[in-house]
Scaffold this motif. Structure first.
Motif, PDB file in Angstrom:
ATOM      1  N   UNK A  18     -32.836  88.362  -5.365  1.00  0.00           N
ATOM      2  CA  UNK A  18     -32.393  88.617  -6.729  1.00  0.00           C
ATOM      3  C   UNK A  18     -31.325  87.598  -7.102  1.00  0.00           C
ATOM      4  N   UNK A  19     -31.388  87.130  -8.330  1.00  0.00           N
ATOM      5  CA  UNK A  19     -30.345  86.269  -8.881  1.00  0.00           C
ATOM      6  C   UNK A  19     -29.991  86.796 -10.256  1.00  0.00           C
ATOM      7  N   UNK A  20     -28.693  86.906 -10.524  1.00  0.00           N
ATOM      8  CA  UNK A  20     -28.244  87.489 -11.782  1.00  0.00           C
ATOM      9  C   UNK A  20     -27.123  86.644 -12.366  1.00  0.00           C
ATOM     10  N   UNK A  21     -26.826  86.900 -13.634  1.00  0.00           N
ATOM     11  CA  UNK A  21     -25.717  86.223 -14.283  1.00  0.00           C
ATOM     12  C   UNK A  21     -25.063  87.161 -15.287  1.00  0.00           C
ATOM     13  N   UNK A  22     -23.749  87.059 -15.400  1.00  0.00           N
ATOM     14  CA  UNK A  22     -23.025  87.851 -16.395  1.00  0.00           C
ATOM     15  C   UNK A  22     -22.860  87.092 -17.695  1.00  0.00           C
ATOM     16  N   UNK A  23     -23.212  85.797 -17.690  1.00  0.00           N
ATOM     17  CA  UNK A  23     -23.014  84.951 -18.870  1.00  0.00           C
ATOM     18  C   UNK A  23     -24.201  84.023 -19.036  1.00  0.00           C
ATOM     19  N   UNK A  24     -24.724  83.942 -20.227  1.00  0.00           N
ATOM     20  CA  UNK A  24     -25.849  83.041 -20.473  1.00  0.00           C
ATOM     21  C   UNK A  24     -25.446  81.607 -20.135  1.00  0.00           C
ATOM     22  N   UNK A  25     -26.324  80.926 -19.424  1.00  0.00           N
ATOM     23  CA  UNK A  25     -26.061  79.545 -19.054  1.00  0.00           C
ATOM     24  C   UNK A  25     -25.568  79.373 -17.632  1.00  0.00           C
ATOM     25  N   UNK A  26     -24.974  80.416 -17.032  1.00  0.00           N
ATOM     26  CA  UNK A  26     -24.535  80.335 -15.639  1.00  0.00           C
ATOM     27  C   UNK A  26     -25.718  80.638 -14.734  1.00  0.00           C
ATOM     28  N   UNK A  27     -25.853  79.861 -13.658  1.00  0.00           N
ATOM     29  CA  UNK A  27     -27.034  80.030 -12.837  1.00  0.00           C
ATOM     30  C   UNK A  27     -26.824  79.780 -11.359  1.00  0.00           C
ATOM     31  N   UNK A  28     -27.948  79.881 -10.648  1.00  0.00           N
ATOM     32  CA  UNK A  28     -28.025  79.630  -9.210  1.00  0.00           C
ATOM     33  C   UNK A  28     -29.076  78.549  -8.999  1.00  0.00           C
ATOM     34  N   UNK A  29     -28.797  77.627  -8.084  1.00  0.00           N
ATOM     35  CA  UNK A  29     -29.676  76.484  -7.875  1.00  0.00           C
ATOM     36  C   UNK A  29     -30.032  76.340  -6.401  1.00  0.00           C
ATOM     37  N   UNK A  30     -31.249  75.887  -6.161  1.00  0.00           N
ATOM     38  CA  UNK A  30     -31.668  75.458  -4.836  1.00  0.00           C
ATOM     39  C   UNK A  30     -31.547  73.938  -4.808  1.00  0.00           C
ATOM     40  N   UNK A  31     -30.823  73.412  -3.830  1.00  0.00           N
ATOM     41  CA  UNK A  31     -30.586  71.973  -3.720  1.00  0.00           C
ATOM     42  C   UNK A  31     -31.123  71.500  -2.379  1.00  0.00           C
ATOM     43  N   UNK A  32     -32.060  70.557  -2.415  1.00  0.00           N
ATOM     44  CA  UNK A  32     -32.726  70.088  -1.203  1.00  0.00           C
ATOM     45  C   UNK A  32     -32.814  68.564  -1.213  1.00  0.00           C
ATOM     46  N   UNK A  33     -32.825  67.934  -0.040  1.00  0.00           N
ATOM     47  CA  UNK A  33     -33.022  66.479  -0.016  1.00  0.00           C
ATOM     48  C   UNK A  33     -34.449  66.133  -0.394  1.00  0.00           C
ATOM     49  N   UNK A  34     -34.634  64.970  -1.021  1.00  0.00           N
ATOM     50  CA  UNK A  34     -35.985  64.529  -1.317  1.00  0.00           C
ATOM     51  C   UNK A  34     -36.348  63.328  -0.447  1.00  0.00           C
ATOM     52  N   UNK A  35     -37.579  62.865  -0.589  1.00  0.00           N
ATOM     53  CA  UNK A  35     -38.082  61.799   0.277  1.00  0.00           C
ATOM     54  C   UNK A  35     -37.458  60.453  -0.035  1.00  0.00           C
ATOM     55  N   UNK A  36     -36.860  60.314  -1.188  1.00  0.00           N
ATOM     56  CA  UNK A  36     -36.307  59.024  -1.589  1.00  0.00           C
ATOM     57  C   UNK A  36     -34.834  58.856  -1.302  1.00  0.00           C
ATOM     58  N   UNK A  37     -34.251  59.781  -0.547  1.00  0.00           N
ATOM     59  CA  UNK A  37     -32.836  59.677  -0.238  1.00  0.00           C
ATOM     60  C   UNK A  37     -31.933  60.347  -1.247  1.00  0.00           C
ATOM     61  N   UNK A  38     -32.514  61.049  -2.214  1.00  0.00           N
ATOM     62  CA  UNK A  38     -31.728  61.789  -3.196  1.00  0.00           C
ATOM     63  C   UNK A  38     -31.861  63.279  -2.954  1.00  0.00           C
ATOM     64  N   UNK A  39     -31.771  64.064  -4.030  1.00  0.00           N
ATOM     65  CA  UNK A  39     -31.906  65.511  -3.919  1.00  0.00           C
ATOM     66  C   UNK A  39     -32.803  66.051  -5.019  1.00  0.00           C
ATOM     67  N   UNK A  40     -33.405  67.184  -4.736  1.00  0.00           N
ATOM     68  CA  UNK A  40     -34.098  67.971  -5.746  1.00  0.00           C
ATOM     69  C   UNK A  40     -33.223  69.180  -6.050  1.00  0.00           C
ATOM     70  N   UNK A  41     -32.959  69.395  -7.328  1.00  0.00           N
ATOM     71  CA  UNK A  41     -32.152  70.540  -7.760  1.00  0.00           C
ATOM     72  C   UNK A  41     -33.015  71.422  -8.642  1.00  0.00           C
TER      73      UNK A  41
END
Length: 240
Positions: free
Chosen positions: A206-229
């Protein structure tokens, strides 16, 4: 044979110390295993600051259907057996913000890290804000040492890493993304102020927010040396 209790923990981007509406704290209590839970506040990361403790008591005293208590470690009064009995009797353990590196060190000195693992295995809901969110993972993004940096340490109850204050503190987002991209921290979860995430058995449920616009993100490395968010769907509290 009785089924094992679910192992649950929550990462909070707010609560009694930052918000006036109390929605995230109400959300936590609604996920406890009993209607009137025993809730223990652990203010170790903030040095057991009296003002922080009073904020908790004011928020969780007569205003909510729960039995609040506080674990003091800087002026500890409980012996090992009493400490174990006390923590294992709790339905919710709520860890406050402060210094992530310090809280891990103090807990290990007193054996609280082992007791939290035991409580987690018995179905106690573990939660916390800032350092109190960082501590559950394998690593975290922190300012424990002054400048923002990575900390490859934690209780490891949640696989991966955690970054709190993802939207509210300058430098948090790019610094955490850089640490994940470089492999200094494993892939993980970034929580903005006002949002929260619940994990059951290590899986986001479950992911929730008390304010519109606030969130939760999954952040992972990508194959090019950067990240996927990836922004995760969050339910706005107060709606069905």
């Amino acid at each position: 044979m009785a089924a094992e209790p679910p192992q649950r923990l929550a990462l909070l981007g707010g609560g009694f110390s930052t918000d006036d509406d109390g929605r995230l704290d109400d959300w936590v209590l609604a996920r406890a295993r009993v209607p009137r839970p025993k809730v223990c506040f652990v203010p170790t990361a903030g040095g057991d600051a009296p003002a922080y403790i009073e904020q908790f008591r004011a928020a969780f005293g007569s205003r909510r259907a729960c039995e609040p208590s506080v674990l003091h470690l800087f002026r500890r009064e409980l012996d090992d057996d009493a400490l174990r009995s006390f923590l294992l009797a709790q339905d919710v353990i709520y860890v406050g913000g402060g210094n992530t590196a310090n809280v891990l060190a103090v807990w290990r000195t007193h054996g609280v890290d082992r007791l939290l693992r035991e409580a987690y295995g018995r179905g106690t809901l573990l939660c916390g804000i800032s350092a109190g969110a960082n501590c559950w993972a394998e690593g975290s993004h922190t300012d424990s040492f002054g400048p923002l940096t990575y900390l490859p340490d934690g209780l490891g109850l949640l696989l991966g890493s955690v970054c709190p204050h993802y939207d509210s503190e300058p430098g948090r987002r790019p610094s955490y993304r850089a640490a994940v991209a470089a492999g200094r921290l494993p892939a993980g979860w970034a929580v903005e102020d006002g949002a929260a995430a619940l994990f059951t058995g290590g899986v986001l449920t479950e992911a929730v927010t008390r304010a519109r616009g606030a969130g939760v993100y999954r952040v992972e490395p990508d194959e090019g040396g950067g990240v996927r968010e990836r922004a995760l769907p969050c339910r706005l509290l107060g709606t069905v």
